[in-house]
Design a protein around this motif. Structure first.
Motif, PDB file in Angstrom:
ATOM      1  N   TYR A 367      28.866 -17.993 -45.427  1.00 53.42           N
ATOM      2  CA  TYR A 367      27.853 -17.388 -45.030  1.00 53.42           C
ATOM      3  C   TYR A 367      27.851 -15.885 -45.298  1.00 53.42           C
ATOM      4  CZ  TYR A 367      24.012 -16.200 -42.024  1.00 53.42           C
ATOM      5  OH  TYR A 367      22.808 -15.747 -41.483  1.00 53.42           O
ATOM      6  N   ARG A 368      26.816 -15.544 -45.737  1.00 52.91           N
ATOM      7  CA  ARG A 368      26.589 -13.973 -45.831  1.00 52.91           C
ATOM      8  C   ARG A 368      25.714 -13.329 -44.937  1.00 52.91           C
ATOM      9  NH1 ARG A 368      24.087 -10.934 -51.218  1.00 52.91           N
ATOM     10  NH2 ARG A 368      24.359  -8.846 -50.622  1.00 52.91           N
ATOM     11  N   PHE A 369      26.255 -12.267 -44.316  1.00 57.04           N
ATOM     12  CA  PHE A 369      25.574 -11.585 -43.340  1.00 57.04           C
ATOM     13  C   PHE A 369      24.504 -10.558 -44.122  1.00 57.04           C
ATOM     14  CE2 PHE A 369      28.883 -13.276 -40.995  1.00 57.04           C
ATOM     15  CZ  PHE A 369      28.240 -13.720 -39.845  1.00 57.04           C
ATOM     16  N   LEU A 370      23.340 -10.223 -43.775  1.00 55.23           N
ATOM     17  CA  LEU A 370      22.643  -9.381 -44.533  1.00 55.23           C
ATOM     18  C   LEU A 370      22.428  -8.109 -43.729  1.00 55.23           C
ATOM     19  CD1 LEU A 370      19.927 -11.928 -46.074  1.00 55.23           C
ATOM     20  CD2 LEU A 370      21.917 -10.882 -46.977  1.00 55.23           C
ATOM     21  N   VAL A 397      31.334 -11.443 -34.691  1.00 52.01           N
ATOM     22  CA  VAL A 397      31.575 -10.732 -36.084  1.00 52.01           C
ATOM     23  C   VAL A 397      30.977  -9.353 -36.074  1.00 52.01           C
ATOM     24  CG1 VAL A 397      31.714 -10.990 -38.515  1.00 52.01           C
ATOM     25  CG2 VAL A 397      31.766 -12.933 -37.111  1.00 52.01           C
ATOM     26  N   PRO A 398      31.783  -8.154 -36.097  1.00 46.47           N
ATOM     27  CA  PRO A 398      31.280  -6.670 -36.357  1.00 46.47           C
ATOM     28  C   PRO A 398      30.739  -6.630 -37.958  1.00 46.47           C
ATOM     29  CG  PRO A 398      33.286  -6.671 -35.846  1.00 46.47           C
ATOM     30  CD  PRO A 398      33.128  -8.234 -35.715  1.00 46.47           C
ATOM     31  N   VAL A 399      29.814  -6.629 -38.336  1.00 46.10           N
ATOM     32  CA  VAL A 399      29.524  -6.658 -39.860  1.00 46.10           C
ATOM     33  C   VAL A 399      29.269  -5.166 -40.123  1.00 46.10           C
ATOM     34  CG1 VAL A 399      28.050  -7.244 -41.642  1.00 46.10           C
ATOM     35  CG2 VAL A 399      28.487  -8.956 -39.662  1.00 46.10           C
ATOM     36  N   VAL A 400      29.944  -4.645 -41.162  1.00 44.33           N
ATOM     37  CA  VAL A 400      29.779  -3.319 -41.494  1.00 44.33           C
ATOM     38  C   VAL A 400      29.328  -3.108 -42.822  1.00 44.33           C
ATOM     39  CG1 VAL A 400      32.052  -2.694 -40.264  1.00 44.33           C
ATOM     40  CG2 VAL A 400      32.294  -3.254 -42.432  1.00 44.33           C
ATOM     41  N   GLU A 401      28.495  -2.088 -42.799  1.00 45.68           N
ATOM     42  CA  GLU A 401      27.503  -1.788 -44.104  1.00 45.68           C
ATOM     43  C   GLU A 401      28.363  -1.005 -45.081  1.00 45.68           C
ATOM     44  OE1 GLU A 401      23.368  -0.299 -45.399  1.00 45.68           O
ATOM     45  OE2 GLU A 401      24.225   0.523 -43.430  1.00 45.68           O
ATOM     46  N   GLN A 402      29.532  -0.073 -44.671  1.00 48.19           N
ATOM     47  CA  GLN A 402      30.585   0.430 -45.701  1.00 48.19           C
ATOM     48  C   GLN A 402      31.664   0.857 -44.854  1.00 48.19           C
ATOM     49  OE1 GLN A 402      29.027   4.368 -47.620  1.00 48.19           O
ATOM     50  NE2 GLN A 402      28.705   3.153 -49.310  1.00 48.19           N
ATOM     51  N   LEU A 403      32.883   0.641 -45.727  1.00 44.05           N
ATOM     52  CA  LEU A 403      34.159   1.019 -45.172  1.00 44.05           C
ATOM     53  C   LEU A 403      34.541   2.192 -46.074  1.00 44.05           C
ATOM     54  CD1 LEU A 403      36.666   0.321 -43.348  1.00 44.05           C
ATOM     55  CD2 LEU A 403      37.377  -1.283 -45.342  1.00 44.05           C
ATOM     56  N   PRO A 404      34.384   3.366 -45.484  1.00 36.09           N
ATOM     57  CA  PRO A 404      34.958   4.538 -46.135  1.00 36.09           C
ATOM     58  C   PRO A 404      36.622   4.578 -46.161  1.00 36.09           C
ATOM     59  CG  PRO A 404      34.251   5.121 -43.917  1.00 36.09           C
ATOM     60  CD  PRO A 404      34.262   3.606 -44.127  1.00 36.09           C
ATOM     61  N   VAL A 405      37.186   4.822 -47.502  1.00 35.21           N
ATOM     62  CA  VAL A 405      38.638   4.721 -47.535  1.00 35.21           C
ATOM     63  C   VAL A 405      39.000   6.291 -48.231  1.00 35.21           C
ATOM     64  CG1 VAL A 405      40.614   3.836 -48.812  1.00 35.21           C
ATOM     65  CG2 VAL A 405      38.867   2.427 -47.747  1.00 35.21           C
ATOM     66  N   LEU A 406      39.841   6.909 -47.636  1.00 32.33           N
ATOM     67  CA  LEU A 406      40.148   8.177 -48.412  1.00 32.33           C
ATOM     68  C   LEU A 406      41.651   7.982 -49.352  1.00 32.33           C
ATOM     69  CD1 LEU A 406      40.164  11.192 -48.695  1.00 32.33           C
ATOM     70  CD2 LEU A 406      41.612  11.470 -46.515  1.00 32.33           C
ATOM     71  N   ILE A 407      41.763   8.279 -50.500  1.00 31.42           N
ATOM     72  CA  ILE A 407      42.664   8.129 -51.189  1.00 31.42           C
ATOM     73  C   ILE A 407      43.136   9.390 -51.792  1.00 31.42           C
ATOM     74  CG2 ILE A 407      43.712   7.116 -53.415  1.00 31.42           C
ATOM     75  CD1 ILE A 407      41.158   5.289 -53.561  1.00 31.42           C
ATOM     76  N   VAL A 408      44.249   9.714 -51.498  1.00 26.86           N
ATOM     77  CA  VAL A 408      45.057  11.122 -51.648  1.00 26.86           C
ATOM     78  C   VAL A 408      45.808  10.973 -53.069  1.00 26.86           C
ATOM     79  CG1 VAL A 408      46.431  13.198 -50.954  1.00 26.86           C
ATOM     80  CG2 VAL A 408      45.052  11.404 -49.315  1.00 26.86           C
ATOM     81  N   GLN A 460      14.771 -13.597 -51.362  1.00 30.65           N
ATOM     82  CA  GLN A 460      15.921 -13.591 -52.048  1.00 30.65           C
ATOM     83  C   GLN A 460      17.050 -12.567 -51.501  1.00 30.65           C
ATOM     84  OE1 GLN A 460      15.562 -13.302 -56.497  1.00 30.65           O
ATOM     85  NE2 GLN A 460      13.408 -13.362 -56.174  1.00 30.65           N
ATOM     86  N   GLU A 461      18.433 -12.837 -51.618  1.00 31.43           N
ATOM     87  CA  GLU A 461      19.605 -12.170 -51.143  1.00 31.43           C
ATOM     88  C   GLU A 461      19.705 -10.869 -52.120  1.00 31.43           C
ATOM     89  OE1 GLU A 461      22.841 -14.371 -50.173  1.00 31.43           O
ATOM     90  OE2 GLU A 461      22.186 -15.623 -48.628  1.00 31.43           O
ATOM     91  N   PRO A 462      20.065  -9.850 -51.290  1.00 28.38           N
ATOM     92  CA  PRO A 462      20.449  -8.713 -52.502  1.00 28.38           C
ATOM     93  C   PRO A 462      21.467  -8.935 -53.037  1.00 28.38           C
ATOM     94  CG  PRO A 462      21.037  -8.358 -50.047  1.00 28.38           C
ATOM     95  CD  PRO A 462      20.066  -9.566 -50.196  1.00 28.38           C
ATOM     96  N   ALA A 463      21.754  -8.333 -54.107  1.00 21.79           N
ATOM     97  CA  ALA A 463      22.880  -8.475 -55.072  1.00 21.79           C
ATOM     98  C   ALA A 463      24.194  -7.967 -54.404  1.00 21.79           C
ATOM     99  CB  ALA A 463      22.581  -8.014 -56.446  1.00 21.79           C
ATOM    100  N   LEU A 464      25.180  -8.558 -54.886  1.00 21.91           N
ATOM    101  CA  LEU A 464      26.725  -8.260 -54.374  1.00 21.91           C
ATOM    102  C   LEU A 464      26.845  -6.877 -54.610  1.00 21.91           C
ATOM    103  CD1 LEU A 464      28.698 -11.319 -55.438  1.00 21.91           C
ATOM    104  CD2 LEU A 464      27.492 -10.853 -53.145  1.00 21.91           C
ATOM    105  N   GLY A 465      27.230  -6.160 -53.382  1.00 21.21           N
ATOM    106  CA  GLY A 465      27.704  -4.634 -53.504  1.00 21.21           C
ATOM    107  C   GLY A 465      29.063  -4.424 -53.449  1.00 21.21           C
TER     108      GLY A 465
END
Length: 869
Positions: A367-370, A397-408, A460-465
């Motif tokens: 299942y895809r959460f929108l 299920v806590p669905v997140v829109e974006q997961l920020p990751v810091l790469i040093v 229609q579902e949005p494209a995979l991001g």
């Protein structure tokens, strides 16, 4: 051990002498009469005398036994449910003693044998009566404490298994009725508390009270909590309740169906700890456990677990939802349908096959959460069974829109894909130039011309991001990061070392739930990482960098069978993974202290060296690899498994930063609300007086705790009242949404779930062997009937009266005596006419008399040696 309620009646054992006296008075010595025909009786004289002696022994023993049974029945023998002395010898000793007295009377002419039998009988009488008196004294001492005013804590099992009908009635209803019986049997001055024992004990009447109306009303309003009863937690809650009482005597009453789950019967340390808590009370309470029968057969299909394929779920792609269905009943279960419900709407349905008892099957949905935010996921078995409480499982299920990751980036390079962080960045956010977002259609306009037959566009579902949003900075710029909490994960890619202040801030970030991934390069400074510690003085990294190995000609390989860490288990699937083709040409050997409980090795190379290690630091995780994740270390970035590997590492580390919305019973649900502005941070104390509310299962209402986070970072909402499994909703005051970053939630509140115990539906009965460890530490009495329960609570000695059985045995013995006596009389009458053979030789009278005396003397000698006729 048996003792007698009417011990004075034992004096009636003297009546055993009645048949003996009658027998002795009726004995007649043989009178010698000289007559000619006596010569023909010599051949049968000895045999007939022995048979008559045996018949008299049996009759006398039986008559004495009947009288003894009558006397013992009148004395009302009582067998306590828990004897201090083995009960078996008492009654048999008295009965055997009575029989020996009768046998002694039958062989009265043999003085030596007579006194032996009487001596043994007397010893048996003394032993039986003495041990019976001792048992009565011990029982009186054992139960005397409960005879005064007392505090009683009643624990009622509210687990799911108590809702199964047994003989047309639920065991929960039986428990409530017996609780009423206990209250009715207690004295007016006795104080009583009531606790609903479930996954977490819930005080219904917290402290012992004497108000019977309030107690009965509490029982009337009581409902099962579901889940599994945790016995040790319930008993600790009872001890806490009894500590508030003022009466000297203490009792704990546990009313349960005897389900084995939740007893921790083999946990010697936990039961010992409970015993120390009970001993701290003024008087150590006895635990009276009343168990009700479990059903012999059960028809039940249960949803045992619901698992998601990723720890972090976003709107970017579908997530796998695996539902485990189990047949916990006693017979095979036909195929059933499993329904998946998302936010109240049914979205899919799959069927299982036939399931044998204690077997199961897993079904997998996608299942895809929108929309971001918390979503309710319900997996439901559509089956008609006897335990409906476990037919569905709910998760949030806590669905997140974006997961920020810091790469040093610790080894920057002007050449493309040559830096230590280059491949990590691309793996986390791969660029697909051909992909275009397909927007959701606009709302259909109802005012369009009715003549236009053009149908509305299909949704229609949005494209995979990309769920992960990586941000790359070079190592010298890390001091410019003001708040690491903005990121779900921080990756140190080949960073040689960190400034001390930055290292301390990063350590606090991990301790508060952040995730840290350390990927070593060739220029790292091992001494810095080895000295890096948390505020508590514990190492940050799970291992020490020992030395760097170069294997250009004979590269190492990843040992797939050692990949046990949750973040790399996908790579262990040889059918779908090409990780076995990875060539590791250079890596750091890691020294791991595997005795440290906070450290784990998640995988190894085929050289035996650790590949991945983890340490838990506070609420967060630190992962470190032995190799760099760029092409200088090997060919791993060119394999298909590389992108899933980097994603799974990021998801695993970021999981603690999300709200833990599926908690175990008794665990506090926590939701942090960061301050949205500096002004809100300064006004934290103004909001701390607000009271969020919580709606729980079965209409229960609670108040949540609201506290300020350190350094004015925001507010912490806590819900400790997670007593019962099910769905909860946290309602926040609207004023908080204006000053704090409140996560999106449905109008009826932020949802979270207290998960159920999947083992509850197995219905394994508790055995005496299971109670061996608890009984070693706790005074545990198991009541089998309502009368036993009432007697144990009120101070009477619980047990069973045996007079009915003795009276029945007396009737049987009396009938046996009458029948045997008539049979013997008939046999003697039948043999009174002997066949006489006449012959020519006739001895004189003196010879016959001498021979008769000789044979009688031999018979007497034989009878003195053994009881024979």
């Amino acid at each position: 051990m048996v003792y007698f309620l009417e011990a004075a009646m034992l004096a009636g054992l003297a009546a055993v002498a009645i048949p003996i006296i009658i027998h002795l008075l009726n004995r007649q010595r043989a009178t010698i009469v000289d007559w000619g025909a006596m010569r023909f009786l010599l051949a049968s004289l000895t045999m007939r005398r022995r048979r008559i002696m045996l018949e008299e022994i049996i009759l006398m023993a039986l008559r004495c036994l009947v009288i003894a049974l009558l006397v013992l029945a009148l004395a009302q023998p009582y067998m306590p449910s828990r004897s201090s002395i083995p009960w078996a010898p008492v009654l048999p000793a008295l009965l055997v003693g009575a029989m020996l007295v009768g046998i002694a009377a039958a062989v009265w002419s043999s003085r030596r044998l007579r006194w032996i039998l009487l001596g043994v009988a007397g010893a048996l009488f003394l032993f039986a009566l003495g041990t019976s008196a001792l048992e009565a004294a011990l029982q009186e001492k054992q139960w005397s404490l409960a005879s005064g005013e007392r505090d009683v804590a009643i624990l009622i099992d509210g687990s799911a298994s108590t809702t199964v009908p047994v003989d047309g009635e639920r065991n929960f209803d039986r428990a409530v009725e017996e609780a009423r019986a206990v209250i009715a049997a207690c004295r007016p001055a006795d104080a009583i508390s009531i606790i609903l024992a479930g996954p977490v004990p819930r005080p219904v009447v917290p402290n012992p009270i004497t108000d019977r109306d309030e107690l009965l009303q509490a029982l009337h309003d009581l409902r099962p909590s579901g889940g599994s009863m945790r016995v040790l937690d319930a008993l600790n809650a009872a001890a806490t309740s009894l500590a508030e009482g003022h009466n000297p005597a203490k009792k704990i009453v546990l009313l349960t169906d005897g389900q084995q789950v939740g007893w921790n019967a083999r946990s010697d340390a936990r039961w010992k700890f409970l015993a120390s808590g009970l001993a701290s009370l003024p008087t150590t309470p006895q635990v009276v456990c009343r168990t009700f029968p479990l059903p012999e057969t059960l028809r039940n299909a249960a949803v045992s677990t619901v698992r998601f394929s990723r720890k972090v779920v976003g709107t970017d792609r579908p997530v796998g939802i695996e539902v485990a269905v189990r047949n916990t009943g006693t017979s095979a279960f036909e195929p059933v349908s499993v329904e998946l419900v998302i936010d109240g709407a049914s979205v899919a349905r799959l069927d299982t096959g036939e399931m044998d008892p204690q077997a199961g099957e897993d079904v997998r949905f996608e299942y895809r959460f929108l929309e971001p935010g918390p979503h309710r996921v319900v997996a439901r078995v559509l089956a008609d069974d006897e335990l409906p409480l476990d037919n569905e499982a709910t998760r949030v299920v806590p669905v997140v829109e974006q997961l920020p990751v810091l790469i040093v980036e610790g080894n920057p390079s002007p050449r493309p894909l040559d830096g230590a962080a280059s491949f990590i960045e691309i793996a986390l956010a791969p660029v697909d130039e051909d992909a275009e977002a397909i927007p959701l259609p606009e709302e259909y306009d109802e005012n369009v011309d009715e003549a236009d037959d053009t149908p509305p566009p299909e949704p229609q579902e949005p494209a995979l991001g990309n769920l992960v949003a990586p941000e790359v900075i070079e190592a010298p710029d890390i001091d410019t990061v003001e708040d690491f909490a903005r990121y779900g994960v921080v990756v140190l890619a080949g960073v040689p070392r960190l400034p001390a202040a930055t290292a301390d801030r990063l350590a606090r970030y991990v301790a508060e739930g952040g995730g840290l991934l350390v990927v070593p390069g060739e220029n790292i400074v091992p001494a810095f990482y080895q000295a890096w510690q948390s505020e508590g003085g514990r190492p940050i990294l799970p291992a020490r960098f020992a030395q760097r190995r170069e294997l250009p000609d004979a590269p190492a390989h990843i040992s797939l069978r050692t990949l046990t860490h949750p973040a790399v288990t996908l790579l262990a699937d040889e059918a779908n993974s090409d990780a076995d083709r990875a060539l590791v040409k250079t890596y750091w050997t890691l020294q791991v202290n595997e005795k440290d409980p906070g450290v784990a090795v998640g995988g190894r190379l085929d050289t035996g060296d650790p590949l991945l290690a983890e340490r838990t630091v506070g609420q967060g995780y630190v992962l470190m690899t032995a190799m760099a994740l760029d092409r200088r270390a090997g060919n791993l970035p060119s394999l298909k498994c590389y992108v899933p590997l980097v994603h799974e590492l990021a998801y695993y580390l970021a999981a603690p930063t999300l709200a833990q919305v599926n908690v175990k019973p008794g665990s506090e649900f926590v939701l942090e609300l960061p301050a949205a502005s500096d002004d809100a941070a300064r006004r934290i104390d103004e909001f701390a007086d607000l009271t969020p509310t919580v709606a729980g299962p079965h209409g229960l209402q609670y108040l949540a705790d609201l506290d300020a986070l350190p350094e004015g970072r925001g507010l912490r909402v806590g819900v400790p009242q997670t007593y019962e499994p099910g769905l909860y909703r946290l309602a926040l005051p609207k004023v908080l949404a204006e000053a704090f970053d409140v996560p999106p939630a449905p109008p009826d509140g932020f949802p979270f779930v207290v998960v159920d115990d999947a083992e509850e539906g197995r219905l394994v009965p508790l055995t005496d062997a299971d109670l061996a460890v608890p009984s070693k530490h706790v005074d545990l009495f198991r009541a089998t009937t309502t009368d036993n329960l009432i007697e144990a609570v009120t101070g009477d000695v619980p047990g069973e009266e045996l007079w009915r059985y003795l009276a029945l045995a007396m009737l049987v013995g009396l009938l046996a005596e009458v029948g045997l006596a008539r049979w013997i009389a008939g046999q003697r009458h039948m043999h009174s006419a002997e066949t006489v053979s006449f012959g020519p030789d006739t001895p004189d009278v003196e010879t016959f008399r001498a021979r008769a005396k000789q044979m009688l003397g031999e018979a007497d000698a034989d009878s003195k040696g053994a009881p024979r006729a």
